[in-house]
Design a protein around this motif. Structure first.
Motif, PDB file in Angstrom:
ATOM      1  N   ILE A   1      -2.740  16.677  -3.467  1.00 51.71           N
ATOM      2  CA  ILE A   1      -1.778  15.608  -3.222  1.00 51.71           C
ATOM      3  C   ILE A   1      -0.500  16.148  -2.589  1.00 51.71           C
ATOM      4  CG2 ILE A   1      -0.307  13.885  -4.376  1.00 51.71           C
ATOM      5  CD1 ILE A   1      -2.606  13.398  -6.304  1.00 51.71           C
ATOM      6  N   ALA A   2      -0.173  17.392  -2.898  1.00 54.62           N
ATOM      7  CA  ALA A   2       1.029  17.997  -2.306  1.00 54.62           C
ATOM      8  C   ALA A   2       0.922  18.056  -0.785  1.00 54.62           C
ATOM      9  CB  ALA A   2       1.239  19.398  -2.879  1.00 54.62           C
ATOM     10  N   GLN A   3      -0.305  18.095  -0.264  1.00 54.40           N
ATOM     11  CA  GLN A   3      -0.483  18.142   1.186  1.00 54.40           C
ATOM     12  C   GLN A   3      -0.123  16.820   1.866  1.00 54.40           C
ATOM     13  OE1 GLN A   3      -4.040  20.438   2.645  1.00 54.40           O
ATOM     14  NE2 GLN A   3      -4.622  20.370   0.488  1.00 54.40           N
TER      15      GLN A   3
ATOM     16  N   GLY B   1       0.809  -1.211   0.000  1.00 52.69           N
ATOM     17  CA  GLY B   1       0.000   0.000   0.000  1.00 52.69           C
ATOM     18  C   GLY B   1       0.842   1.261   0.000  1.00 52.69           C
ATOM     19  N   VAL B   2       1.939   1.251   0.772  1.00 53.98           N
ATOM     20  CA  VAL B   2       2.846   2.406   0.793  1.00 53.98           C
ATOM     21  C   VAL B   2       3.422   2.640  -0.601  1.00 53.98           C
ATOM     22  CG1 VAL B   2       5.046   3.255   1.694  1.00 53.98           C
ATOM     23  CG2 VAL B   2       3.412   2.139   3.229  1.00 53.98           C
ATOM     24  N   HIS B   3       3.815   1.554  -1.270  1.00 50.78           N
ATOM     25  CA  HIS B   3       4.359   1.670  -2.632  1.00 50.78           C
ATOM     26  C   HIS B   3       3.302   2.227  -3.593  1.00 50.78           C
ATOM     27  CE1 HIS B   3       6.726   0.742  -6.192  1.00 50.78           C
ATOM     28  NE2 HIS B   3       5.685   0.084  -6.689  1.00 50.78           N
ATOM     29  N   LEU B   4       2.078   1.747  -3.496  1.00 52.42           N
ATOM     30  CA  LEU B   4       1.011   2.211  -4.387  1.00 52.42           C
ATOM     31  C   LEU B   4       0.710   3.690  -4.165  1.00 52.42           C
ATOM     32  CD1 LEU B   4      -1.385  -0.869  -4.114  1.00 52.42           C
ATOM     33  CD2 LEU B   4      -0.207  -0.098  -6.187  1.00 52.42           C
TER      34      LEU B   4
ATOM     35  N   MET C   1       1.191   9.475  -5.736  1.00 53.70           N
ATOM     36  CA  MET C   1       1.650  10.821  -5.426  1.00 53.70           C
ATOM     37  C   MET C   1       2.678  11.328  -6.444  1.00 53.70           C
ATOM     38  SD  MET C   1       2.087  10.462  -1.280  1.00 53.70           S
ATOM     39  CE  MET C   1       2.960  12.026  -1.153  1.00 53.70           C
ATOM     40  N   SER C   2       3.354  10.424  -7.131  1.00 54.89           N
ATOM     41  CA  SER C   2       4.440  10.829  -8.039  1.00 54.89           C
ATOM     42  C   SER C   2       3.938  11.303  -9.403  1.00 54.89           C
ATOM     43  CB  SER C   2       5.421   9.668  -8.233  1.00 54.89           C
ATOM     44  OG  SER C   2       4.800   8.602  -8.954  1.00 54.89           O
TER      45      SER C   2
END
Length: 306
Positions: free
Chosen positions: A67-69, A47-50, A55-56
């Motif tokens: 998303i920047a937040q 999940g962290v990877h996804l 975000m990228s």
């Protein structure tokens, strides 16, 4: 304000009830089971990877701003928070309701942006198979169902965790706007999301009503059956009513077994109106619920004009 003389047995019973029914405690139990399960920790890492991939990417301007937040957040903690929140979806829950409840976990200044972003995060995390987002047909609403492999004991706690029963010992005196009267947790005394403040509240009045001991009208409960106050015209309403009724009678039995003496805690709305806290047992519910509750310390009223 002085507390009444509660026995150690009453206090320990109250602590046990809070640990069994309070979400604030059950969240920690869910987190421990997830972290102790190797397969689930792999889903957290996935999940962290996804979320990192999500975000990228470059999107339209307003979405990029939202998303920047997320930059600087503990993404593993965020995934765990989402999984813990999803664990309560033992049966299909509306996607819109779940996202609205989880939006506060992002702590965005704009609630609407928080809801949009957590909805996108949940859509991304669904790829871990920790939960499903389903739609029965083209016209149906999206629903969320947990697939977390939790223990049977914890699943039972989750099912009963929605609402705390009344207290079986005297509530603790309220000393500020973030206190509850309960023994193991505090909460805002002001109803409604976003309404909390540290201004003046009539704590002495709330303390006064919190200290009134009550009891169940057991003769009434033994002779009159609780009926729904709405039409049970579909299977879902029938299932919800049957669950509510079963849980209500479980709490009636719990209170009776613990001596049939209890206390309701109270909160205020932003206009200062007082409301009793309680879902299955409440002095401000339906006619049946009101008829269930009596004063524990009764006396003959005298001096009333006839």
């Amino acid at each position: 304000m002085e507390r009444r003389n509660d026995s150690m047995l009453q206090i320990q019973r109250q602590i046990n009830i809070e640990e069994q029914y309070n979400r604030k405690h059950i969240d920690g139990l869910i987190r421990k089971e997830i972290e102790a399960d190797e397969a689930m920790t792999e889903k957290v890492h996935a999940g962290v990877h996804l979320i990192g991939e999500y975000m990228s990417k470059d999107y339209f301007e307003s979405k990029n701003v939202r998303i920047a937040q997320l930059q600087g957040l503990d993404l593993e903690g965020l995934v765990l928070d989402v999984f813990v929140g999803i664990a309560y979806c033992l049966k299909p829950e509306l996607f819109t309701s779940v996202t609205a409840q989880m939006a506060g976990r992002l702590k965005f200044s704009d609630r609407a942006d928080g809801i949009r972003t957590i909805a996108e995060i949940m859509a991304v995390l669904c790829m871990t198979d920790a939960f499903d987002i389903l739609k029965e047909d083209r016209m149906a609403s999206l629903v969320v169902v947990s697939r977390l492999p939790l223990s049977s004991d914890l699943l039972r706690f989750i099912e009963n965790s929605q609402y705390l029963p009344p207290m079986v010992c005297t509530p603790l005196p309220l000393e500020n706007n973030y206190s509850s009267g309960y023994l193991t947790h505090n909460d805002s005394l002001i109803l409604g999301s976003g309404n909390h403040h540290d201004g003046d509240l009539c704590l002495d009045v709330i303390n006064l009503v919190n200290q009134v001991p009550l009891k169940l009208a057991t003769d009434f409960l033994s002779s009159v059956e609780e009926d729904a106050t709405f039409d049970l015209d579909d299977a879902e309403k029938r299932e919800q009513w049957d669950r509510f009724k079963r849980q209500s009678y479980e709490f009636y039995l719990l209170i009776a077994q613990y001596g049939n003496k209890f206390w309701l805690t109270h909160k205020v709305d932003k206009r200062g109106r007082i409301y009793a806290c309680g879902y299955h047992i409440n002095t401000q519910g339906t006619a049946f619920k009101k008829a269930c509750v009596e004063l524990a310390e009764q006396e003959i009223v005298t001096g009333v004009p006839t």
